[in-house]
Design a protein around this motif. Sequence first.
Motif, PDB file in Angstrom:
ATOM      1  N   ARG A 122       0.811  -1.213   0.000  1.00 37.25           N
ATOM      2  CA  ARG A 122       0.000   0.000   0.000  1.00 37.25           C
ATOM      3  C   ARG A 122       0.851   1.272   0.000  1.00 37.25           C
ATOM      4  NH1 ARG A 122      -2.875  -0.997   4.209  1.00 37.25           N
ATOM      5  NH2 ARG A 122      -4.393  -2.246   3.036  1.00 37.25           N
ATOM      6  N   PRO A 123       1.767   1.436   0.975  1.00 38.47           N
ATOM      7  CA  PRO A 123       2.544   2.687   0.938  1.00 38.47           C
ATOM      8  C   PRO A 123       3.411   2.812  -0.306  1.00 38.47           C
ATOM      9  CG  PRO A 123       3.435   1.175   2.570  1.00 38.47           C
ATOM     10  CD  PRO A 123       2.133   0.608   2.123  1.00 38.47           C
ATOM     11  N   LEU A 124       3.922   1.644  -0.757  1.00 42.57           N
ATOM     12  CA  LEU A 124       4.741   1.699  -1.952  1.00 42.57           C
ATOM     13  C   LEU A 124       3.897   2.006  -3.184  1.00 42.57           C
ATOM     14  CD1 LEU A 124       7.134  -1.294  -1.264  1.00 42.57           C
ATOM     15  CD2 LEU A 124       7.657   1.134  -1.124  1.00 42.57           C
ATOM     16  N   ARG A 125       2.654   1.469  -3.195  1.00 42.72           N
ATOM     17  CA  ARG A 125       1.762   1.776  -4.295  1.00 42.72           C
ATOM     18  C   ARG A 125       1.397   3.255  -4.296  1.00 42.72           C
ATOM     19  NH1 ARG A 125      -2.497  -0.815  -2.762  1.00 42.72           N
ATOM     20  NH2 ARG A 125      -1.681  -2.864  -3.336  1.00 42.72           N
ATOM     21  N   ASP A 126       1.136   3.784  -3.067  1.00 41.03           N
ATOM     22  CA  ASP A 126       0.835   5.214  -2.976  1.00 41.03           C
ATOM     23  C   ASP A 126       2.034   6.050  -3.413  1.00 41.03           C
ATOM     24  OD1 ASP A 126      -1.621   4.493  -2.005  1.00 41.03           O
ATOM     25  OD2 ASP A 126      -1.097   4.819   0.101  1.00 41.03           O
ATOM     26  N   ARG A 127       3.206   5.577  -3.025  1.00 40.40           N
ATOM     27  CA  ARG A 127       4.423   6.291  -3.423  1.00 40.40           C
ATOM     28  C   ARG A 127       4.596   6.245  -4.946  1.00 40.40           C
ATOM     29  NH1 ARG A 127      10.596   4.527  -1.755  1.00 40.40           N
ATOM     30  NH2 ARG A 127      11.680   6.038  -3.071  1.00 40.40           N
ATOM     31  N   GLU A 131       4.741   9.317  -7.361  1.00 36.85           N
ATOM     32  CA  GLU A 131       5.818   9.528  -8.307  1.00 36.85           C
ATOM     33  C   GLU A 131       5.286   9.634  -9.727  1.00 36.85           C
ATOM     34  OE1 GLU A 131       8.629   6.410  -7.822  1.00 36.85           O
ATOM     35  OE2 GLU A 131       9.452   7.203  -5.951  1.00 36.85           O
ATOM     36  N   GLU A 132       4.267   8.825 -10.033  1.00 37.93           N
ATOM     37  CA  GLU A 132       3.670   8.882 -11.355  1.00 37.93           C
ATOM     38  C   GLU A 132       3.018  10.237 -11.593  1.00 37.93           C
ATOM     39  OE1 GLU A 132       0.397   6.454 -14.090  1.00 37.93           O
ATOM     40  OE2 GLU A 132       0.914   5.750 -12.068  1.00 37.93           O
ATOM     41  N   LEU A 133       2.306  10.742 -10.556  1.00 37.29           N
ATOM     42  CA  LEU A 133       1.702  12.060 -10.683  1.00 37.29           C
ATOM     43  C   LEU A 133       2.775  13.136 -10.827  1.00 37.29           C
ATOM     44  CD1 LEU A 133      -1.187  11.866  -8.057  1.00 37.29           C
ATOM     45  CD2 LEU A 133      -1.421  11.976 -10.544  1.00 37.29           C
ATOM     46  N   THR A 134       3.847  13.000 -10.031  1.00 35.54           N
ATOM     47  CA  THR A 134       4.937  13.967 -10.122  1.00 35.54           C
ATOM     48  C   THR A 134       5.560  13.945 -11.510  1.00 35.54           C
ATOM     49  OG1 THR A 134       5.411  13.720  -7.762  1.00 35.54           O
ATOM     50  CG2 THR A 134       7.141  14.668  -9.140  1.00 35.54           C
ATOM     51  N   ASN A 135       5.784  12.728 -12.008  1.00 39.28           N
ATOM     52  CA  ASN A 135       6.355  12.618 -13.351  1.00 39.28           C
ATOM     53  C   ASN A 135       5.415  13.198 -14.399  1.00 39.28           C
ATOM     54  OD1 ASN A 135       8.624  11.359 -12.325  1.00 39.28           O
ATOM     55  ND2 ASN A 135       7.806   9.298 -12.631  1.00 39.28           N
ATOM     56  N   SER A 136       4.099  12.969 -14.191  1.00 40.94           N
ATOM     57  CA  SER A 136       3.124  13.516 -15.134  1.00 40.94           C
ATOM     58  C   SER A 136       3.143  15.041 -15.108  1.00 40.94           C
ATOM     59  CB  SER A 136       1.721  13.003 -14.815  1.00 40.94           C
ATOM     60  OG  SER A 136       1.652  11.595 -14.921  1.00 40.94           O
ATOM     61  N   ARG A 137       3.205  15.586 -13.857  1.00 37.48           N
ATOM     62  CA  ARG A 137       3.261  17.053 -13.749  1.00 37.48           C
ATOM     63  C   ARG A 137       4.528  17.590 -14.407  1.00 37.48           C
ATOM     64  NH1 ARG A 137       2.087  15.907  -8.174  1.00 37.48           N
ATOM     65  NH2 ARG A 137      -0.152  16.013  -7.756  1.00 37.48           N
ATOM     66  N   GLN A 138       5.663  16.900 -14.146  1.00 34.69           N
ATOM     67  CA  GLN A 138       6.915  17.349 -14.737  1.00 34.69           C
ATOM     68  C   GLN A 138       6.867  17.262 -16.254  1.00 34.69           C
ATOM     69  OE1 GLN A 138       9.915  14.953 -12.845  1.00 34.69           O
ATOM     70  NE2 GLN A 138      10.022  16.253 -11.035  1.00 34.69           N
TER      71      GLN A 138
END
Length: 377
Positions: A122-127, A131-138
């Motif tokens: 769970r925490p790793l999935r959330d992480r 990260e996926e959202l961060t990469n998408s924003r970037q």
Amino acid sequence: MIVEINRKAGTFRQIRMQAREDTRAALKAAARWTTGIPLAHLGCGLPLGRGQRTDTGPLDGTEAVDSFPQLRRLVEAGMRRQLAYPFNLLGRHFGLLLGFTQKEIPANAGDFIDRLLARLRRPLRDRAREEELTNSRQALLTTILRGRLREEELDRSRSLLRQSNCVLRTLRAASQAITRLRDEDEFLQEICRLVVEEGGYTACWIGLAGPAPDYPVQPAAQFGQGLELLPNLSLSWADTPLGSGPTGTAMRENRLIVCRDMQTDPRFDPWRAMIRQAGFAACASVPLAAPGEKPFGALTIYSRHPFPFESEEQALLADLAQEVVAGRMAVRTRSEGAAAEAARRTALRLAEDLHGDLGLRRRRPPPGRHQRATAAG
């Protein structure tokens, strides 16, 4: 124990191990696994490599695990049963190994392991999602920035093309001025006007070099805003502070000089007050020289926009300077020819007048003869 599996190489390495106090020392000693251990050395290794759950069942003695060196060491340390559960995190393959000191295991062991893995994921999935959202924003920001840079580059290209076209119009107008003007001062003044009105620059002036470097540069023509103080400036083309500006340097070194930020350039310290008052941001000075000769002056152009005068624009300004040199010579030749023709006509007129006066004198009879003829009649 948690191990990381390298499926491509067929090896595993230990990530973390936890044991009961009474068996910890023995198990830790038995499980000192370095990287690159073949999966075949672990009883459940090959199934883990294929992503399969494994239960070794009761392990009565070491003879049953002789072909698995790593598992044998664990059995020698007191382990009697082992469960292995594969799981993936962030694109990597892992295995959860549970060792028991008794042959029988609780009936709910499987459910417990599933819940444990779920809590672990769970925490790793959330992480991973973060990260996926961060990469998408970037990626989005990168796309936006690239778009803006592309727009800025297009705007810059359009601006450069527009300015180059303005200089080209100035060149054409200068060629026309050569053919129709006969006065040198009028021609130089027309060039300055064309540079400002057709070229789109803020101001322009033409300075003529003195007979020696320390002689003042004499303004011959000027046009535009901010040049009111030009007659009061002390400019030369000597290698001194008063000759270190673009105009003096262009004359002295016979090359185009560009300053893209006059507000900070130390070469303009002697004229900083005038620059601020006029609002000039950049300038370019082009030497005026016939081929193979020293410059007789310089064409200096000012802009209120910083960082202009790109390479294409500089090449066109150099062409404009050559046009000024050729035009000045043509206008001067035409003016000298016109003056010579006027002088010739004046001389002819004087000669004709003189000849006429002399002819009248020859035809007029002497006064004495006229009087004698009258008396005789």
